[in-house]
Design an enzyme around this catalytic site. Structure first.
Site, PDB file in Angstrom:
ATOM      1  N   PRO A  89      17.387  28.190  -2.432  1.00  0.00           N
ATOM      2  CA  PRO A  89      18.208  29.045  -3.264  1.00  0.00           C
ATOM      3  C   PRO A  89      19.375  29.768  -2.882  1.00  0.00           C
ATOM      4  O   PRO A  89      20.396  30.188  -3.434  1.00  0.00           O
ATOM      5  CB  PRO A  89      16.987  30.030  -4.003  1.00  0.00           C
ATOM      6  CG  PRO A  89      15.587  29.393  -3.773  1.00  0.00           C
ATOM      7  CD  PRO A  89      16.110  28.566  -2.307  1.00  0.00           C
ATOM      8  N   GLU A 116       6.971  30.394   1.989  1.00  0.00           N
ATOM      9  CA  GLU A 116       8.393  31.369   1.821  1.00  0.00           C
ATOM     10  C   GLU A 116       9.618  30.656   2.489  1.00  0.00           C
ATOM     11  O   GLU A 116      10.714  31.171   2.275  1.00  0.00           O
ATOM     12  CB  GLU A 116       8.117  32.576   2.559  1.00  0.00           C
ATOM     13  CG  GLU A 116       6.752  33.322   2.223  1.00  0.00           C
ATOM     14  CD  GLU A 116       6.575  33.531   0.476  1.00  0.00           C
ATOM     15  OE1 GLU A 116       7.572  33.950   0.012  1.00  0.00           O
ATOM     16  OE2 GLU A 116       5.614  32.934  -0.021  1.00  0.00           O
ATOM     17  N   ARG A 154      23.094   6.985  -6.520  1.00  0.00           N
ATOM     18  CA  ARG A 154      23.490   6.378  -7.417  1.00  0.00           C
ATOM     19  C   ARG A 154      25.042   6.095  -7.210  1.00  0.00           C
ATOM     20  O   ARG A 154      25.672   5.380  -7.883  1.00  0.00           O
ATOM     21  CB  ARG A 154      23.389   6.986  -8.626  1.00  0.00           C
ATOM     22  CG  ARG A 154      23.866   8.294  -9.027  1.00  0.00           C
ATOM     23  CD  ARG A 154      23.646   8.829 -10.227  1.00  0.00           C
ATOM     24  NE  ARG A 154      23.986   8.360 -11.684  1.00  0.00           N
ATOM     25  CZ  ARG A 154      25.494   8.585 -11.960  1.00  0.00           C
ATOM     26  NH1 ARG A 154      26.246   9.331 -11.214  1.00  0.00           N
ATOM     27  NH2 ARG A 154      26.015   7.895 -12.912  1.00  0.00           N
ATOM     28  N   ASP A 169      31.498   9.147 -15.424  1.00  0.00           N
ATOM     29  CA  ASP A 169      30.494  10.392 -15.602  1.00  0.00           C
ATOM     30  C   ASP A 169      31.037  11.493 -15.905  1.00  0.00           C
ATOM     31  O   ASP A 169      32.231  11.951 -15.897  1.00  0.00           O
ATOM     32  CB  ASP A 169      29.777  10.280 -14.340  1.00  0.00           C
ATOM     33  CG  ASP A 169      28.827   9.409 -13.745  1.00  0.00           C
ATOM     34  OD1 ASP A 169      28.327   8.627 -14.840  1.00  0.00           O
ATOM     35  OD2 ASP A 169      28.464   9.056 -12.683  1.00  0.00           O
TER      36      ASP A 169
HETATM   37  N1  4HQ Z   1      13.367  26.060  -2.951  1.00  0.00           N
HETATM   38  N2  4HQ Z   1      17.344  24.673  -4.585  1.00  0.00           N
HETATM   39  C1  4HQ Z   1      11.728  27.716  -1.528  1.00  0.00           C
HETATM   40  C2  4HQ Z   1      14.098  26.296  -4.026  1.00  0.00           C
HETATM   41  C3  4HQ Z   1      15.400  25.350  -3.967  1.00  0.00           C
HETATM   42  C4  4HQ Z   1      16.214  25.403  -4.909  1.00  0.00           C
HETATM   43  C5  4HQ Z   1      13.341  25.250  -1.901  1.00  0.00           C
HETATM   44  C6  4HQ Z   1      12.135  26.996  -3.057  1.00  0.00           C
HETATM   45  C7  4HQ Z   1      13.074  25.968  -0.487  1.00  0.00           C
HETATM   46  C8  4HQ Z   1      11.485  27.222   0.576  1.00  0.00           C
HETATM   47  N3  4HQ Z   1      15.971  24.489  -3.164  1.00  0.00           N
HETATM   48  N4  4HQ Z   1      11.594  26.789  -0.659  1.00  0.00           N
HETATM   49  N5  4HQ Z   1      16.466  26.280  -5.922  1.00  0.00           N
HETATM   50  O1  4HQ Z   1      13.990  26.795  -4.979  1.00  0.00           O
HETATM   51  O2  4HQ Z   1      17.170  23.928  -3.670  1.00  0.00           O
END
Ligand code: 4HQ
Length: 250
Positions: A89, A116, A154, A169
């Protein structure tokens, strides 16, 4: 192109990439997906991949060593340089523009975190780019990796049929898609718009463009403000706006 995925859940990622258009791209030899499980590279008796966070706090952190070894094995399997992406995130938002750029690379690698997340030092030394699929928290990077593989897979030349051409698209021109209809033309839920029942292809093209512009204006004005509209598009959007506002007068 080749996509390597470093993940504690390799079967899940592989299965996601075996279905539909992307599965067909793999079978056609347009896309290769390989997985690497850091647990296979852990050296202790319990094959540990995680550790307590330094400084305390909840949860666990993915340790450097199994990931470093998994990435080394991945690089050793094929000498072609890989653009390494960490899904989290904290990354930049994945957009269709970024997807198209990644789809043009010969090799990318996706690092999937659990718990984490991953020890920051491993990220600093091994990762070229951090990407997020959206502002919400997943329990691991695997679903994000599956999303990226799908969107990139794709777009591989020859993956889509003519009828599915990627050039039409949503987002390719910065606009949302127009509405779609199939037979029957008449149904208790409504009729197919008259213009789509006839064969005037120029009129159909204009109707679809007008709907795309109108829907983007209504639903994603943030996207529309990024677009440069030509004269025809501006006129069609004006028409849509006027009709929409007239239809809302009580
Ligand atoms: N995570 N976009 C936490 C995500 C995520 C997202 C992946 C959760 C990595 C450690 N990954 N882990 N949103 O929420 O890519």
């Amino acid at each position: 192109m080749r996509i390597d995925v470093v993940t504690l859940f390799p079967e899940f990622v592989r299965q996601c990439a075996e279905i539909g258009v992307v599965g067909r791209a793999q079978r056609r030899g347009l896309l290769q997906v390989a997985t690497w499980n850091p647990r296979d590279f852990a050296t202790d008796a319990h094959r540990t991949v995680d550790g307590r966070p330094c400084g305390g706090g909840p949860g666990m952190v993915m340790r450097i060593e199994p990931l470093r070894t998994a990435l080394a094995a991945m690089r050793q399997a094929d000498p072609a340089p890989a653009h390494v992406i960490y899904l989290s995130p904290q990354g930049a938002r994945l957009t269709q523009g970024r997807v198209a750029a990644l789809a043009g690379m010969p090799r990318i690698a996706l690092l999937c975190g659990r718990y984490e997340g991953v020890d920051e030092r491993l990220l600093a030394h091994e990762v070229d780019e951090e990407l997020s699929i959206g502002d919400y928290v997943l329990s691991g990077g695997e679903l994000a990796a599956a999303v990226l593989i799908d969107a990139v897979g794709r777009l591989q030349e020859g993956a889509l049929n003519d009828a599915q051409s990627a050039t039409q698209d949503s987002f390719t021109d910065g606009l949302l898609d127009c509405p779609h209809y199939a037979k029957p033309l008449h149904d208790p839920y409504g009729d197919v718009p008259a213009v789509l029942q006839g064969g005037d292809h120029a009129a159909i093209r204009r109707w679809r463009l007008k709907q795309s512009l109108g829907r983007t204006w209504l639903r994603r004005p943030d996207l529309l403000s990024q677009c440069v509209l030509d004269e025809e598009s501006r006129a069609l959007l004006d028409e849509f706006r006027r009709e929409y506002l007239a239809s809302r007068v009580p």
